[in-house]
Design an enzyme around this catalytic site. Structure first.
Site, PDB file in Angstrom:
ATOM      1  N   ASP A  14       0.870  -1.167   0.000  1.00  0.00           N
ATOM      2  CA  ASP A  14       0.000   0.000   0.000  1.00  0.00           C
ATOM      3  C   ASP A  14       0.916   1.229   0.000  1.00  0.00           C
ATOM      4  OD1 ASP A  14      -2.460   1.500   0.355  1.00  0.00           O
ATOM      5  OD2 ASP A  14      -1.793   1.832   2.414  1.00  0.00           O
ATOM      6  N   ASP A  16      -0.283   5.118   0.986  1.00  0.00           N
ATOM      7  CA  ASP A  16      -0.610   6.136   1.982  1.00  0.00           C
ATOM      8  C   ASP A  16      -0.599   5.575   3.401  1.00  0.00           C
ATOM      9  OD1 ASP A  16      -1.340   8.482   0.236  1.00  0.00           O
ATOM     10  OD2 ASP A  16      -2.697   6.975  -0.580  1.00  0.00           O
TER      11      ASP A  16
END
Length: 224
Positions: A14, A16
């Site tokens: 991922d 953020d």
């Protein structure tokens, strides 16, 4: 809690709140949107939107504000604020650069993000990570973003590795649900203090020595 699998053939990250400290940017923007509606923004409100797509965050805010049907308008305002904050720059989180570098030295890596392409590219570039990832996948490039499994399935297919031979690194319950549904091993470093989403492996930072030791053992020459 399980140990990280040494037979891993691909790693999908991922972005953020996991690789890049964009959550500060999002929090500033989200706080401003809540303040514009006369409401405070704290941990409970952050949990309401964490890991969601821009559109889903707008819908969640609209419901919270008692403004049904205003999701698109709120999302547009949020995007403008986040774009402004990201333009100031966002740094890689502790351990992110070293871990990504160590992983990609032995196995294919990719990013699967619930941000739109524009914000994903800005975040990776700002943190000095963009060149590490020949492949990245954004929320606006799949039919159903997280918590659906599409982003992770797309990433694994592009890397040519079965999901069950891949590890996902996530920070939110939304992302964990997507990785779990796609069939990846799920490693979690929560971005919310005290949070512990469903996981196979749980850590407090990407800088944990165990992670570099694990990454160093990946690939054809590593243990099985």
């Amino acid at each position: 809690m399980r140990s990280l699998p040494t037979g891993t053939e691909a790693v999908v990250f991922d972005c953020d709140g996991l690789l890049v400290n964009t959550e500060d940017c999002w929090t500033v923007a989200e706080t401003a949107v809540f303040a514009a509606h006369g409401l405070p923004f704290g941990p409970a409100e952050k949990a309401l939107v964490l890991g969601r797509t821009l559109e889903a965050a707008g819908e969640a805010m609209a419901e919270h504000f008692g403004r049904p049907g205003a999701g698109a308008e709120i999302a547009a305002g949020l995007l403008a604020r986040v774009r402004k904050e990201l333009a100031r720059g966002a740094e890689a989180l502790p351990g992110a650069v070293d871990l990504v570098r160590a992983c990609r030295a032995s196995v294919p890596v990719a990013v699967a993000s619930n941000s739109p392409r524009e914000l994903l590219d800005t975040a990776l570039e700002s943190a000095g990570l963009r060149d590490f990832f020949p492949m990245s996948f954004a929320a606006d490039e799949v039919s159903s973003p997280k918590p659906a499994p599409d982003l992770y399935r797309t990433a694994c297919a592009a890397l040519g590795v079965a999901p069950e031979r891949s590890v996902a690194f996530e920070d939110s319950a939304t992302g964990v649900a997507a990785a779990r549904a796609a069939g990846l091993f799920v490693a979690v470093v929560p971005s919310l203090p005290g949070g512990a989403p469903d996981h196979d492996w749980l850590g407090t930072s990407l800088a944990e020595p165990e992670l570099l030791d694990w990454a160093g053992g990946l690939g054809p020459g590593g243990p099985r």
